[in-house]
Design a protein around this motif. Structure first.
Motif, PDB file in Angstrom:
ATOM      1  N   ASP A   1      -9.464  -2.925  -4.738  1.00 27.49           N
ATOM      2  CA  ASP A   1      -8.416  -3.823  -3.955  1.00 27.49           C
ATOM      3  C   ASP A   1      -8.900  -4.263  -2.535  1.00 27.49           C
ATOM      4  OD1 ASP A   1      -6.652  -3.821  -6.062  1.00 27.49           O
ATOM      5  OD2 ASP A   1      -5.166  -2.400  -5.196  1.00 27.49           O
ATOM      6  N   HIS A   2      -9.538  -3.381  -1.876  1.00 21.40           N
ATOM      7  CA  HIS A   2     -10.138  -3.603  -0.692  1.00 21.40           C
ATOM      8  C   HIS A   2     -11.652  -3.993  -0.611  1.00 21.40           C
ATOM      9  CE1 HIS A   2      -6.303  -2.317   0.997  1.00 21.40           C
ATOM     10  NE2 HIS A   2      -6.485  -1.328   0.213  1.00 21.40           N
ATOM     11  N   ARG A   3     -12.253  -4.353  -1.715  1.00 20.15           N
ATOM     12  CA  ARG A   3     -13.447  -4.689  -1.710  1.00 20.15           C
ATOM     13  C   ARG A   3     -13.800  -6.012  -2.791  1.00 20.15           C
ATOM     14  NH1 ARG A   3     -17.090  -0.051  -3.855  1.00 20.15           N
ATOM     15  NH2 ARG A   3     -15.134   0.657  -5.012  1.00 20.15           N
TER      16      ARG A   3
ATOM     17  N   PRO B   1      -5.702  -9.439  -4.017  1.00 24.71           N
ATOM     18  CA  PRO B   1      -6.840  -8.434  -4.386  1.00 24.71           C
ATOM     19  C   PRO B   1      -7.032  -8.456  -5.736  1.00 24.71           C
ATOM     20  CG  PRO B   1      -4.515  -7.386  -4.129  1.00 24.71           C
ATOM     21  CD  PRO B   1      -4.637  -8.791  -3.699  1.00 24.71           C
TER      22      PRO B   1
ATOM     23  N   ARG C   1       0.206  -7.042  -6.833  1.00 19.99           N
ATOM     24  CA  ARG C   1      -0.828  -7.719  -6.391  1.00 19.99           C
ATOM     25  C   ARG C   1      -0.815  -9.089  -5.861  1.00 19.99           C
ATOM     26  NH1 ARG C   1      -3.142  -3.696  -9.247  1.00 19.99           N
ATOM     27  NH2 ARG C   1      -5.152  -2.932  -8.508  1.00 19.99           N
TER      28      ARG C   1
END
Length: 238
Positions: free
Chosen positions: A128-130, A154, A92
């Motif tokens: 990761d996308h929130r 992330p 990340r």
């Protein structure tokens, strides 16, 4: 800098990463790192003027509460120099960031001699996308004694309350007798909002998050379109 401006690089990244970037852009007079927890006067011998850590009794209970509230969550600790992580953090991070070998349980590091923890960093495969949602969950379960934020990667971070880029910049401006009205700040992320609001002129990048856009006075071109350079060139030519 040749025009007489004081240049400060303000970042959520720790000093070891910020130092490399500052060299690549041609230098700066000051650095604010780790979202305001650390600040330095740069020169032949750098002077640390701000160096804030979490209380020793804080990281363990916070990690325990978050593990109970969100199964699958994993952690890293940022120390004064360097960081260590449970599996998954390296992927990340930007390429080339050294963190060494993973540890199976981040809490085992509290028994070592690495010194105090500056930030607790949390990440989760499902978020990761929130990241805004992850940050909200951390804020709910970490408690009001701590500040939760994110810096464009992330994962979310738990640090001391009242510590942000704006507070560190205000300290530097006091030292230089510079009024906040004369400060121009650029930012694009959640961890830039206090700085963009505090500065006399806050400029959000064209690719900025909604919180950063809402906090800014102006919007520049995106990072990918050299937005900072275009904005500064217009000012210096004026």
């Amino acid at each position: 800098r040749e025009a007489g401006a004081e240049v400060v690089v303000a970042t959520g990244r720790p000093w070891r990463i910020a130092e490399r970037t500052i060299g690549e852009i041609g230098g700066a007079g000051w650095a604010v790192c780790s979202n305001g927890s650390m600040a330095l006067r740069l020169g032949d011998e750098h002077e640390v003027i701000r160096n804030i850590f979490l209380p020793d009794e804080m990281p363990g209970p916070v990690v325990a509460r978050l593990r109970e509230a969100l199964p699958g969550i994993r952690f890293a600790f940022e120390f004064e120099f360097g960081a260590k992580s449970e599996p998954g953090w390296q992927e990340r991070l930007p390429p080339g960031v050294p963190i060494g070998r993973y540890v199976d349980d981040i809490l085992t590091l509290l028994d070592g001699d690495r010194g105090p923890v500056r930030k607790v960093i949390a990440f989760h495969d499902d978020y990761d996308h929130r990241i805004a949602e992850l940050a909200a969950l951390l804020a709910e379960h970490a408690g009001e004694r701590y500040h939760v934020g994110a810096s464009g990667l992330p994962f979310a971070e738990v640090g001391m309350p009242g510590i942000n880029k704006a507070v560190a910049l205000a300290d530097i401006c006091d030292r230089l007798a510079i009024d906040r009205a004369d400060v121009l700040a650029f930012g694009d992320e959640m961890n830039d909002t206090e700085m963009l609001t505090w500065a006399g002129t806050g400029v959000a990048m064209g690719n900025a998050t909604e919180p950063a856009l809402a906090a800014a006075d102006l919007v520049a071109r995106s990072n990918a379109d050299d937005g900072v350079a275009h904005h500064l060139e217009r000012l210096l030519a004026g």
